[in-house]
Design an enzyme around this catalytic site. Structure first.
Site, mmCIF file in Angstrom:
data_model
loop_
_atom_site.group_PDB
_atom_site.id
_atom_site.type_symbol
_atom_site.label_atom_id
_atom_site.label_comp_id
_atom_site.label_asym_id
_atom_site.label_seq_id
_atom_site.Cartn_x
_atom_site.Cartn_y
_atom_site.Cartn_z
ATOM 1 N N ARG A 46 69.508 56.743 29.000
ATOM 2 C CA ARG A 46 68.124 57.226 28.961
ATOM 3 C C ARG A 46 67.385 56.640 27.755
ATOM 4 O O ARG A 46 66.214 56.267 27.837
ATOM 5 C CB ARG A 46 68.056 58.762 28.922
ATOM 6 N N TYR A 98 42.978 51.270 40.528
ATOM 7 C CA TYR A 98 44.021 51.645 41.490
ATOM 8 C C TYR A 98 43.956 53.163 41.760
ATOM 9 O O TYR A 98 43.845 53.959 40.817
ATOM 10 C CB TYR A 98 45.392 51.244 40.920
ATOM 11 N N ASP A 171 45.445 46.957 32.830
ATOM 12 C CA ASP A 171 46.421 46.880 33.916
ATOM 13 C C ASP A 171 46.361 45.467 34.494
ATOM 14 O O ASP A 171 45.389 45.087 35.142
ATOM 15 C CB ASP A 171 46.079 47.947 34.969
ATOM 16 N N LYS A 196 54.960 44.923 41.927
ATOM 17 C CA LYS A 196 54.105 43.919 42.555
ATOM 18 C C LYS A 196 54.608 42.504 42.207
ATOM 19 O O LYS A 196 55.685 42.150 42.600
ATOM 20 C CB LYS A 196 52.650 44.147 42.132
HETATM 21 C C1 LIG Z 1 50.598 49.678 42.419
HETATM 22 C C2 LIG Z 1 49.768 49.751 41.208
HETATM 23 C C3 LIG Z 1 50.050 50.694 40.213
HETATM 24 C C4 LIG Z 1 51.144 51.716 40.357
HETATM 25 O O1 LIG Z 1 52.407 51.123 40.370
HETATM 26 P P1 LIG Z 1 53.658 51.778 41.133
HETATM 27 O O2 LIG Z 1 54.774 50.858 40.800
HETATM 28 O O3 LIG Z 1 53.311 51.840 42.585
HETATM 29 O O4 LIG Z 1 53.843 53.144 40.567
HETATM 30 C C5 LIG Z 1 49.262 50.675 39.073
HETATM 31 N N1 LIG Z 1 48.250 49.801 38.926
HETATM 32 C C6 LIG Z 1 47.959 48.890 39.865
HETATM 33 C C7 LIG Z 1 46.828 47.935 39.650
HETATM 34 C C8 LIG Z 1 48.693 48.840 41.031
HETATM 35 O O5 LIG Z 1 48.378 47.962 41.971
#
Ligand SMILES: *Cc1c(COP(=O)(O)O)cnc(C)c1O
Length: 380
Positions: A46, A98, A171, A196
């Protein structure tokens, strides 16, 4: 080392007794503490795990950051970041964000933690500036934004935020560090949904935070351990494996995206195309000053949500799927999936929007799929 070399090179990030070429998966919860627990490098997964460390260091290197932290998902990463705020503090967020991030800010932070958020259009710098309150602690935004691909000037947003003594987080999931490295332009924290482009194969979930700020890194490390939201060794390894092909995936996806855009421009059912480097994009110049390409995501409007649904239903190679950034092409209606938790008004304004995530298939097959779909819809 240049970016393309760093992507496939893990020198210095792990030592292995057998000199393994690929990083081992340390699938263990505990470590032998030896004679002196205080001097053990690893004690409990952890808190710290060698495979996770490799992933954290590698993403940090790619983002030109000193400190990286990997979490179970992108949302866990964003939630950990918001853990630096106390009740009564304030966030400024971009108005095109998002859907899951909006849900976290509205339905967790506001309702349960007493943290308020103001949403503004980051392309209107005066509006952004006037959204600051004395208790503003964090700015969080996307550029290009999801799904409208609005472009904000990262340097200006960072400068204004720092003058107001707040932290700024970007992000970067849409671009990946291959196309955009926001720490260069002054942001304090880069966020990734590693689910992603970093993973790239739709086979692992993860999230990463990268920073150069030592004080922030200590806070994030504390939160990651105290809240227990760190990514597992196996998921770390999967993302490390996917990451090695980041460059060739992103280049191929962008190349395919360019050809598809040229085709979409000729299609009468398509009313608007949103893509960061299009000559018709109002902020394409700004984008190209801070990023080296447009990426693999194309959003379009049809002007009619029924036609939008028909297109998505009829496509065969483009799988109707949430998420993006995989080697396979996918298609999505944000108002019905990724942005479902937006306000009714927010969803209505993007009802006819389609988001394509372009993969690495032969682009002619992708165009043929689109062509036959549009032909079928004309007959309905
Ligand atoms: C998918 C996404 C998230 C969240 O990520 P997860 O891995 O699905 O929790 C955050 N920001 C953006 C821009 C995303 O496309």
């Amino acid at each position: 080392m240049r970016k393309a070399t760093t992507i496939v090179n893990l020198d210095g990030l792990f030592e292995d007794q057998f000199l393994a070429s690929s990083p081992p998966i340390y699938q263990t919860a505990t470590f032998d503490l030896g004679d002196d627990p205080s001097s053990a490098r690893y004690d409990y997964t952890r808190s710290c795990n060698p495979t996770r460390d490799i992933l954290q260091h590698q993403v940090a290197r790619l983002e030109k950051g000193k400190y990286g932290f990997a979490f179970t998902t992108g949302m866990a990463a964003i939630n950990a970041l918001t853990g630096i705020l106390k009740p009564g503090e304030h966030i400024i967020a971009s108005d095109d964000l998002y859907g899951g991030t909006e849900r976290l800010l509205n339905q967790r932070l506001l309702e349960y933690r007493g943290i308020t958020t103001t949403y503004v259009d980051f392309t209107k710098i005066d509006k952004f500036k006037s959204a600051f309150l004395p208790n503003t602690r964090l700015v969080i935004f996307e550029t290009p934004s999801n799904p409208l691909q609005k472009i904000a000037n990262i340097g200006i947003v960072s400068e204004i935020t720092h003058a107001k003594n707040a932290y700024v987080a970007l992000d970067n999931s849409f671009m990946s560090p291959f196309l955009q490295q926001p720490l260069d332009f002054g942001v304090d924290v880069v966020i990734h949904s590693a689910t992603k482009y970093l993973s790239g194969h739709a086979d692992a979930s993860g999230g990463v935070l990268v920073t150069n700020n030592q004080e922030l890194s200590e806070k994030i490390a504390f939160i990651q351990n105290a809240e227990g939201s760190a990514i597992s060794p196996f998921e770390s390894w999967l993302i490390l494996r996917g990451l090695k092909t980041l460059k060739i995936r992103v280049i191929e996806q962008e190349k395919n995206a360019q050809s598809i855009i040229e085709f979409l421009k000729t299609e009468k059912l398509i009313k608007n195309i949103y893509y960061p480097t299009l000559a018709t994009h109002p902020n394409a110049k700004t984008h190209l000053k801070q990023a080296s390409g447009g990426g693999g995501i194309i959003c379009v409007r049809t002007g009619d949500h029924i036609i939008t649904q028909q297109i998505v239903k009829n496509l065969e190679l483009f799988k109707y799927s949430v998420s993006f950034g995989s080697i396979n092409s996918t298609v999505n209606i944000p108002a019905k999936t990724s942005h479902l938790s937006r306000s009714t008004e927010g969803r209505e304004s993007i009802q006819d929007l389609i988001r394509f995530s372009i993969g690495i298939e032969d682009v002619q097959d992708l165009i043929d799929d689109l062509k036959s779909t549009f032909a079928q819809i004309r007959q309905i």
